[in-house]
Design a protein around this motif. Structure first.
Motif, short mmCIF file in Angstrom:
data_model
loop_
_atom_site.label_atom_id
_atom_site.label_comp_id
_atom_site.label_asym_id
_atom_site.label_seq_id
_atom_site.Cartn_x
_atom_site.Cartn_y
_atom_site.Cartn_z
N PRO A 289 1.41 -5.22 15.59
CA PRO A 289 2.77 -5.60 16.29
C PRO A 289 3.38 -3.55 16.36
O PRO A 289 4.42 -3.71 16.80
N ASP A 290 3.55 -3.75 14.84
CA ASP A 290 4.38 -2.79 13.99
C ASP A 290 3.84 -2.07 14.40
O ASP A 290 4.37 -0.51 13.41
N TYR A 291 3.18 -1.53 14.72
CA TYR A 291 2.06 0.44 15.14
C TYR A 291 3.16 1.54 14.94
O TYR A 291 3.93 1.28 16.04
N ASP A 292 3.45 2.65 14.75
CA ASP A 292 4.13 3.60 15.56
C ASP A 292 3.26 3.99 16.44
O ASP A 292 2.58 4.86 16.59
N ARG A 293 3.97 3.77 17.24
CA ARG A 293 3.61 3.73 18.94
C ARG A 293 3.63 5.77 19.28
O ARG A 293 3.71 7.18 20.49
N ASP A 294 4.94 6.37 18.50
CA ASP A 294 5.26 7.29 18.71
C ASP A 294 4.27 7.97 17.53
O ASP A 294 3.59 9.66 17.91
N SER B 299 -14.05 12.82 6.87
CA SER B 299 -13.31 12.05 6.45
C SER B 299 -13.61 10.55 5.89
O SER B 299 -14.28 10.02 6.89
N LEU B 300 -13.37 10.00 4.72
CA LEU B 300 -14.00 8.57 4.36
C LEU B 300 -13.03 7.67 5.33
O LEU B 300 -11.84 7.72 5.73
N LEU B 301 -13.59 6.78 5.80
CA LEU B 301 -13.00 5.87 6.62
C LEU B 301 -12.08 4.67 6.07
O LEU B 301 -11.04 4.60 5.98
N HIS B 302 -12.37 4.79 4.78
CA HIS B 302 -11.45 4.36 3.84
C HIS B 302 -10.31 4.79 3.18
O HIS B 302 -9.27 3.91 2.36
N GLU B 303 -9.89 6.10 3.44
CA GLU B 303 -8.77 6.77 2.87
C GLU B 303 -8.41 6.75 4.41
O GLU B 303 -7.32 7.50 3.81
N ILE B 304 -8.58 6.46 5.52
CA ILE B 304 -7.54 6.58 7.14
C ILE B 304 -7.06 5.43 6.63
O ILE B 304 -7.39 4.05 6.48
N SER B 305 -5.57 5.16 7.08
CA SER B 305 -4.59 4.23 7.20
C SER B 305 -4.37 4.68 8.60
O SER B 305 -3.97 5.66 9.14
N GLN C 80 5.90 0.98 11.72
CA GLN C 80 7.23 1.64 12.20
C GLN C 80 7.82 1.95 10.85
O GLN C 80 8.99 3.02 11.52
N ASP C 81 7.73 1.26 10.06
CA ASP C 81 8.23 1.74 8.69
C ASP C 81 7.54 2.85 8.38
O ASP C 81 6.52 3.49 8.00
N TYR C 82 9.14 4.85 8.26
CA TYR C 82 8.58 6.01 8.87
C TYR C 82 6.94 5.82 6.53
O TYR C 82 5.94 6.79 7.18
N ASP C 83 7.44 4.68 5.79
CA ASP C 83 6.83 5.34 4.11
C ASP C 83 5.55 4.43 4.23
O ASP C 83 5.03 4.58 3.33
N GLN C 84 4.89 3.67 5.23
CA GLN C 84 4.08 2.87 5.52
C GLN C 84 2.88 3.13 5.78
O GLN C 84 3.68 3.52 6.90
N THR C 85 1.29 2.96 4.95
CA THR C 85 0.55 2.51 6.38
C THR C 85 -0.04 1.57 6.36
O THR C 85 -0.58 1.00 4.71
N VAL C 86 -1.09 1.18 7.26
CA VAL C 86 -2.02 0.15 6.97
C VAL C 86 -3.22 1.10 6.75
O VAL C 86 -4.13 1.54 7.96
N PRO C 87 -4.03 0.83 5.54
CA PRO C 87 -5.60 1.03 5.57
C PRO C 87 -6.27 0.72 6.69
O PRO C 87 -6.26 0.01 6.67
N LEU C 88 -7.36 1.57 7.30
CA LEU C 88 -8.68 1.13 8.32
C LEU C 88 -9.06 -0.17 8.13
O LEU C 88 -9.13 -1.11 8.94
N SER C 89 -9.83 -0.60 6.44
CA SER C 89 -10.51 -1.23 6.33
C SER C 89 -9.17 -3.00 6.61
O SER C 89 -10.34 -4.06 7.01
N GLU C 90 -7.95 -2.65 6.33
CA GLU C 90 -7.00 -4.12 6.87
C GLU C 90 -6.96 -4.30 8.05
O GLU C 90 -7.04 -5.36 8.67
#
Length: 187
Positions: free
Chosen positions: A102-107, A49-55, A59-69
């Motif tokens: 603050p907006d990470y999906d806690r579920d 699993s390459l780290l630059h591909e992990i997000s 809470q917005d179901y369609d969005q993720t934040v890249p691990l680098s960010e």
């Protein structure tokens, strides 16, 4: 990108993080991102699993934040030395994650994911150099771009000869001089 994560990977069945060096017939040559820096071969059976591909889920179901960010956010708030470890108290880890995102999906983001994030950040910040993110283009009040970048000349300035290669869709055809023809006089 603050940390270059393109060559850094987590490999199933192997603890820690690894730098991918070179592919082989049986897998890939890897180097551990630890004090020893030992090299070995990761089998093709292992999941890489390459780290630059992990997000991280938001809470917005369609969005993720890249691990680098996420790593950049951690570096901006805490620097390279993070006081938390993956063995810290669960409440401290969840408070840390809420502070960073603050907006990470806690579920969908579990405590084990937060522990892995902290552990990976500690490893990456010790072994890789942090590079300040490049400044993005900004515009002034009159709409002019202030970032230094090549602007289109819209054909006002002729293109260099290198770009006039055959087959180039942008090639500028120059008028060829007419051939001089000489007629032989009939005797």
């Amino acid at each position: 990108m603050p940390y270059d994560l393109k060559e850094v990977a987590a490999i199933s069945g192997m603890p820690g993080l690894y730098r991918l060096l070179k592919p082989t017939r049986a897998g890939v040559i890897i180097e551990a991102l630890d004090e020893k820096g030992t090299r070995s071969v990761a089998s093709a059976r292992n999941k890489v699993s390459l780290l630059h591909e992990i997000s991280i889920y938001t809470q917005d179901y369609d969005q993720t934040v890249p691990l680098s960010e996420v790593f950049d956010r951690i570096h901006q708030k805490h620097g390279a030395e993070l006081s938390l470890t993956h063995k810290s108290d669960d409440r401290d880890l969840t408070a840390f994650m809420a502070d960073i995102m603050p907006d990470y999906d806690r579920d969908r983001v579990y405590l084990s994911d937060i522990k892995k994030l902290v552990q990976w950040y500690n490893t990456v910040s010790k072994r890789l150099e942090y590079q300040a993110p490049a400044e993005e283009e900004t515009t002034t009040e009159d709409g002019a771009a202030t970032a230094e970048e090549a602007l289109s000349t819209a054909g006002i300035i002729p293109a260099a000869e290198e770009t006039n290669a055959a087959g180039s869709p942008e090639a500028v055809t120059e008028a060829k001089p007419a051939k001089k023809t000489t007629k032989k006089k009939a005797e």
